[in-house]
Design a protein around this motif. Structure first.
Motif, PDB file in Angstrom:
ATOM      1  N   ASP A   7     -34.962 122.897  18.545  1.00  0.00           N
ATOM      2  CA  ASP A   7     -34.371 121.914  19.459  1.00  0.00           C
ATOM      3  C   ASP A   7     -34.918 122.054  20.881  1.00  0.00           C
ATOM      4  O   ASP A   7     -34.425 121.402  21.793  1.00  0.00           O
ATOM      5  CB  ASP A   7     -32.849 122.066  19.482  1.00  0.00           C
ATOM      6  N   ASN A   8     -35.921 122.860  21.051  1.00  0.00           N
ATOM      7  CA  ASN A   8     -36.537 123.091  22.340  1.00  0.00           C
ATOM      8  C   ASN A   8     -37.187 121.794  22.851  1.00  0.00           C
ATOM      9  O   ASN A   8     -37.611 120.944  22.072  1.00  0.00           O
ATOM     10  CB  ASN A   8     -37.593 124.193  22.186  1.00  0.00           C
ATOM     11  N   LEU A   9     -37.273 121.634  24.135  1.00  0.00           N
ATOM     12  CA  LEU A   9     -37.858 120.452  24.756  1.00  0.00           C
ATOM     13  C   LEU A   9     -39.312 120.259  24.327  1.00  0.00           C
ATOM     14  O   LEU A   9     -39.762 119.130  24.093  1.00  0.00           O
ATOM     15  CB  LEU A   9     -37.758 120.560  26.286  1.00  0.00           C
ATOM     16  N   GLU A  12     -39.416 118.710  20.837  1.00  0.00           N
ATOM     17  CA  GLU A  12     -38.972 117.310  20.910  1.00  0.00           C
ATOM     18  C   GLU A  12     -40.091 116.420  21.443  1.00  0.00           C
ATOM     19  O   GLU A  12     -40.338 115.336  20.914  1.00  0.00           O
ATOM     20  CB  GLU A  12     -37.737 117.195  21.807  1.00  0.00           C
ATOM     21  N   MET A  13     -40.773 116.881  22.497  1.00  0.00           N
ATOM     22  CA  MET A  13     -41.862 116.095  23.076  1.00  0.00           C
ATOM     23  C   MET A  13     -43.024 115.963  22.087  1.00  0.00           C
ATOM     24  O   MET A  13     -43.624 114.895  21.951  1.00  0.00           O
ATOM     25  CB  MET A  13     -42.352 116.733  24.384  1.00  0.00           C
ATOM     26  N   GLY A  15     -42.799 116.073  18.839  1.00  0.00           N
ATOM     27  CA  GLY A  15     -42.337 115.171  17.789  1.00  0.00           C
ATOM     28  C   GLY A  15     -42.467 113.719  18.208  1.00  0.00           C
ATOM     29  O   GLY A  15     -42.936 112.876  17.444  1.00  0.00           O
ATOM     30  N   ARG A  16     -42.093 113.404  19.433  1.00  0.00           N
ATOM     31  CA  ARG A  16     -42.220 112.031  19.946  1.00  0.00           C
ATOM     32  C   ARG A  16     -43.686 111.634  20.076  1.00  0.00           C
ATOM     33  O   ARG A  16     -44.061 110.509  19.747  1.00  0.00           O
ATOM     34  CB  ARG A  16     -41.514 111.898  21.284  1.00  0.00           C
TER      35      ARG A  16
END
Length: 134
Positions: A7-9, A12-13, A15-16
């Motif tokens: 769930d780290n930033l 997430e980045m 993944g996007r």
């Protein structure tokens, strides 16, 4: 341990960014198919006309738009014969698309009498169809 958490930033980045890349690739693939489909349809129509325009102009006094309209009409009315002539005219291209092996096998045959045989068959098909139209 917080740095390796899913769930780290950073994750997430990434993944996007991955989602954006996938959507971009899918958009490009879909767009290319639409553009090439339109060009393919236009090429098919042109070939439909091109097969018949010269025999009609040789048999009749046709010029410009009138010749194109009549050739298109003949191509549509005589669709099986038109498709046969289109396949005969593009047989080497079809073989190249299928596999280079077929081109290599057919090359000696085609160089010896393939072009002449194709023209002969096309003329036989066209003569019969143009005479029927008279």
């Amino acid at each position: 341990m917080q740095k390796l958490n899913i769930d780290n930033l950073f994750f997430e980045m990434m993944g996007r960014l991955g989602d954006v890349i996938i959507v971009n690739v899918l958009f490009i693939i879909c767009s290319l198919l639409i553009v090439t489909m339109g060009a393919g349809c236009l090429l098919s129509l042109w070939e439909l006309v091109f097969v018949w325009i010269f025999p009609l102009m040789a048999q009749r006094e046709l010029r410009g738009k009138e010749a194109v309209k009549e050739a298109f009409r003949m191509g549509v009315l005589r669709l099986p014969a038109t498709l046969l002539m289109i396949v005969l005219n593009n047989i080497l291209l079809v073989c190249l698309v299928l596999d280079l092996y077929y081109v290599l096998v057919l090359a000696p045959f085609y160089l010896a009498f393939g072009f002449g045989a194709t023209a002969y068959v096309n003329v036989k098909i066209m003569k019969k169809r143009v005479r029927e139209e008279r």
